[in-house]
Design a protein around this motif. Structure first.
Motif, PDB file in Angstrom:
ATOM      1  N   ALA A 413       0.965  -1.232  -0.137  1.00  0.00           N
ATOM      2  CA  ALA A 413      -0.037   0.026   0.044  1.00  0.00           C
ATOM      3  C   ALA A 413       0.823   1.256  -0.058  1.00  0.00           C
ATOM      4  CB  ALA A 413      -0.897  -0.032   1.082  1.00  0.00           C
ATOM      5  N   SER A 414       1.809   1.304   0.827  1.00  0.00           N
ATOM      6  CA  SER A 414       2.872   2.411   0.679  1.00  0.00           C
ATOM      7  C   SER A 414       3.265   2.692  -0.517  1.00  0.00           C
ATOM      8  CB  SER A 414       3.903   2.251   1.893  1.00  0.00           C
ATOM      9  OG  SER A 414       3.249   2.066   3.211  1.00  0.00           O
ATOM     10  N   SER A 439      -5.511   3.594  -9.915  1.00  0.00           N
ATOM     11  CA  SER A 439      -5.695   4.811  -8.973  1.00  0.00           C
ATOM     12  C   SER A 439      -5.528   4.601  -7.883  1.00  0.00           C
ATOM     13  CB  SER A 439      -7.016   5.712  -9.216  1.00  0.00           C
ATOM     14  OG  SER A 439      -7.661   4.703  -8.460  1.00  0.00           O
ATOM     15  N   TRP A 440      -5.073   5.459  -7.056  1.00  0.00           N
ATOM     16  CA  TRP A 440      -4.730   5.200  -5.531  1.00  0.00           C
ATOM     17  C   TRP A 440      -5.940   4.654  -4.549  1.00  0.00           C
ATOM     18  CZ3 TRP A 440      -2.588   3.229  -1.664  1.00  0.00           C
ATOM     19  CH2 TRP A 440      -2.637   3.476  -0.363  1.00  0.00           C
ATOM     20  N   ALA A 448      -6.026  -4.081   0.104  1.00  0.00           N
ATOM     21  CA  ALA A 448      -6.371  -4.615   1.322  1.00  0.00           C
ATOM     22  C   ALA A 448      -7.074  -6.042   1.224  1.00  0.00           C
ATOM     23  CB  ALA A 448      -7.488  -3.508   1.569  1.00  0.00           C
ATOM     24  N   GLN A 449      -7.362  -6.526   0.128  1.00  0.00           N
ATOM     25  CA  GLN A 449      -7.747  -7.906   0.050  1.00  0.00           C
ATOM     26  C   GLN A 449      -7.129  -8.582  -0.948  1.00  0.00           C
ATOM     27  OE1 GLN A 449     -11.086  -8.478   1.107  1.00  0.00           O
ATOM     28  NE2 GLN A 449     -10.918  -6.442   1.796  1.00  0.00           N
ATOM     29  N   MET A 450      -5.732  -8.174  -1.439  1.00  0.00           N
ATOM     30  CA  MET A 450      -5.058  -9.181  -2.404  1.00  0.00           C
ATOM     31  C   MET A 450      -4.513 -10.371  -1.232  1.00  0.00           C
ATOM     32  SD  MET A 450      -1.522  -6.813  -2.510  1.00  0.00           S
ATOM     33  CE  MET A 450      -0.586  -7.935  -3.464  1.00  0.00           C
ATOM     34  N   SER A 451      -4.313 -11.552  -2.164  1.00  0.00           N
ATOM     35  CA  SER A 451      -3.979 -12.666  -1.475  1.00  0.00           C
ATOM     36  C   SER A 451      -2.555 -12.679  -1.657  1.00  0.00           C
ATOM     37  CB  SER A 451      -4.454 -13.761  -2.412  1.00  0.00           C
ATOM     38  OG  SER A 451      -3.993 -15.251  -1.739  1.00  0.00           O
TER      39      SER A 451
END
Length: 536
Positions: A413-414, A439-440, A448-451
């Motif tokens: 995310a960062s 997009s951000w 947030a949902q990635m495996s």
């Protein structure tokens, strides 16, 4: 313009170098000190000990290569200069590991980033790992000494576009960022540091401390792999080695090295491996355990303009915005940097095949890559990996635990936020199943949902540390705070294996400074005993 090759000139001037692949019969060597390995630790120790008037032999399993051999070709550099042709992995194949294997070790092929050991790291060692005398106040003079010796200074030129994106993203977001110090002199800013510097600008051990030691009469034996430490009653009395052929395969030629003192500087995998294979005393079963990698994650950003990340100083900006955010023992922090982007390197560190892989590679020149180096070894659930002996060598088990994957999600995310802030058109977290994110906002939701899982998520490391930790408590350490073995009177360890945790910083300057301190004390002790005529 002709490039002067200091190695060729030195050999022509009479340096004592033996290429063990050319030997036809068994041989025995003797010196005051034998050093196994010629990387950051071995190279620094060799210069300091020879300057003290001691006779020194350096033993290196890799070949002696120099700028005359460095043609900036990945297909040549990786098999010639890296462990396992830059294809080394953990036992489960979940983490790729880059380590040098040539005279100069990883200093010959690293990206020149030079950072002092963080204060937080040293404080943790003192409070939790029984380290004594290793504070920034006590170490800074040694860092300054090595910075002067190796021309380590802030890179005062504009960063290449790859690093500039990291810098601009940090500025836009108000994040911490720092200009990196590099060990270079007369750098041509080509960007091919990872393949050996073709103009000898990188102040690696290959062109600095090793030539200095050879000039003073030290001897170098290359393509010789030390396979056993012979020891008895708390003393080492010899090292057994095997000559390797030009392809680094064992030959029938055996070598024996005898000295008054022995230094292991074979690196954080091979030093513990050699000690375990030699069955040295290890009553608390510490050898090979708590091996740390700074496991590293990748995020690709596609920009409208040409990034050309293969060109220019590979690393000149870093961000510690998230490194100590939760304290040393809290959730794992991570350092943000960029790598150089060369075709084989990036092709082997991305996922997909066929059309999807071709699409990524077609955008090669517009690709900006940011990496997050996770600081392992501080949190109770971050115990690193373990080196095991096998019938053919070694294996490194490195479980990626839940606390790591939590950090990985934050790091992805960062990196995405930073790349979008810097102007990326789209961002691709390098983990299987992830699409390009436009997009951000979309990235935040998707990440947030990635495996996340081993083999699914690309994880790599160029930093190997630990496995033979320092400290005064024998329940925690194999060597004392000066690298002296707790169990073998005439054995020291001077490399990254002595670190009780990862550093939270690229390791070369930590190894340079701490080795300079430890080798200087050892040289004084040995010189005094030799002057007195005592047995060392």
């Amino acid at each position: 313009m002709a490039i002067i090759d200091p190695i060729v000139n030195g050999l022509n001037s009479g340096w004592q170098h033996i290429d063990a692949s050319q030997l036809q019969k068994n041989q025995q060597f003797e010196a005051d000190v034998i050093i196994v390995g010629t990387g950051a630790g071995g190279g620094v120790a060799a210069e300091i000990l020879t300057q003290a008037g001691l006779s020194v032999i350096m033993v290196e399993a890799g070949p002696l290569k120099s700028s005359s051999d460095f043609d900036m070709e990945e297909r040549v550099a990786y098999p010639n200069l890296y462990q396992q042709a830059a294809a080394m992995k953990t036992a489960d194949k979940g983490v790729s590991i880059f380590q040098g294997r040539a005279v100069g070790g990883s200093t010959t092929v690293n990206w020149t980033t030079s950072i002092r050991t963080p204060t937080e790291t040293l404080a943790f060692w003192e409070q939790n790992k029984s380290a004594v005398g290793l504070t920034r106040e006590s170490l800074d003079p040694w860092f300054e000494q090595m910075e002067q010796r190796l021309n380590i200074h802030q890179w005062n030129y504009e960063p290449n576009r790859n690093n500039a994106a990291l810098k601009q993203g940090c500025i836009n977001l108000g994040w911490d960022h720092t200009v990196i110090k590099r060990n270079v002199a007369g750098c041509w800013n080509t960007g091919y540091c990872g393949m050996g510097c073709p103009v000898n600008a990188k102040q690696s051990m290959l062109v600095t401390t090793i030539p200095a030691a050879l000039d003073k009469g030290a001897q170098l034996v290359s393509r010789a792999k030390v396979v056993k430490i012979e020891h008895h009653n708390g003393q080492v009395f010899a090292l057994k080695a095997q000559a390797l052929d030009v392809n680094l395969r064992p030959t029938a030629i055996e070598l024996l090295f005898k000295a008054k003192h022995y230094i292991l500087s074979a690196g954080a995998i091979h030093t513990p491996t050699l000690l375990m294979r030699s069955q040295v005393p290890d009553p608390h079963k510490l050898l090979g355990k708590r091996t740390f990698l700074h496991p590293t994650l990748f995020s690709g950003g596609v920009f409208a303009d040409a990034i050309n990340a293969h060109s220019g100083a590979p690393q000149s900006i870093y961000s510690d915005e998230f490194l100590w955010k939760n304290g040393a023992e809290g959730e794992l922090g991570y350092k943000l940097e960029v790598p150089p982007v060369h075709p084989v390197l990036i092709a082997s560190k991305t996922l997909g095949y066929g059309i999807s892989h071709a699409e990524l590679m077609s955008q090669f020149n517009q690709l900006q890559v940011t990496i997050a180096l996770v600081r392992d070894g501080y949190h109770p659930e971050s115990q690193g990996g373990e080196v095991h002996l096998t019938s053919t060598g070694f294996a490194l088990d490195y479980p990626l635990t839940d606390v790591f994957w939590r950090s990985a999600r934050r790091a992805f995310a960062s990196m995405a936020e930073l790349q979008f802030s810097a102007g990326a058109l789209k961002v691709l977290p390098i983990s299987d199943g992830m699409p390009y994110l436009s997009s951000w906002k979309a990235a935040k939701e998707s990440i947030a949902q990635m495996s996340l899982a081993p083999l699914r998520t690309v994880v790599a490391s160029a930093h190997v540390m630990g496995g033979c930790p320092l400290g005064e408590d024998k329940k925690l350490a194999m060597v004392d705070s000066y690298g002296q073995s707790h169990y073998l009177e005439n054995l020291s360890v001077m490399d990254g294996s002595i670190f009780p945790t990862s550093l939270g910083a690229n390791p070369q300057l930590s190894i340079y400074g701490i080795t300079a301190r430890n080798a200087t004390k050892l040289a004084e002790r040995l010189a005094e005993k030799l002057t007195a005529g005592d047995k060392v």
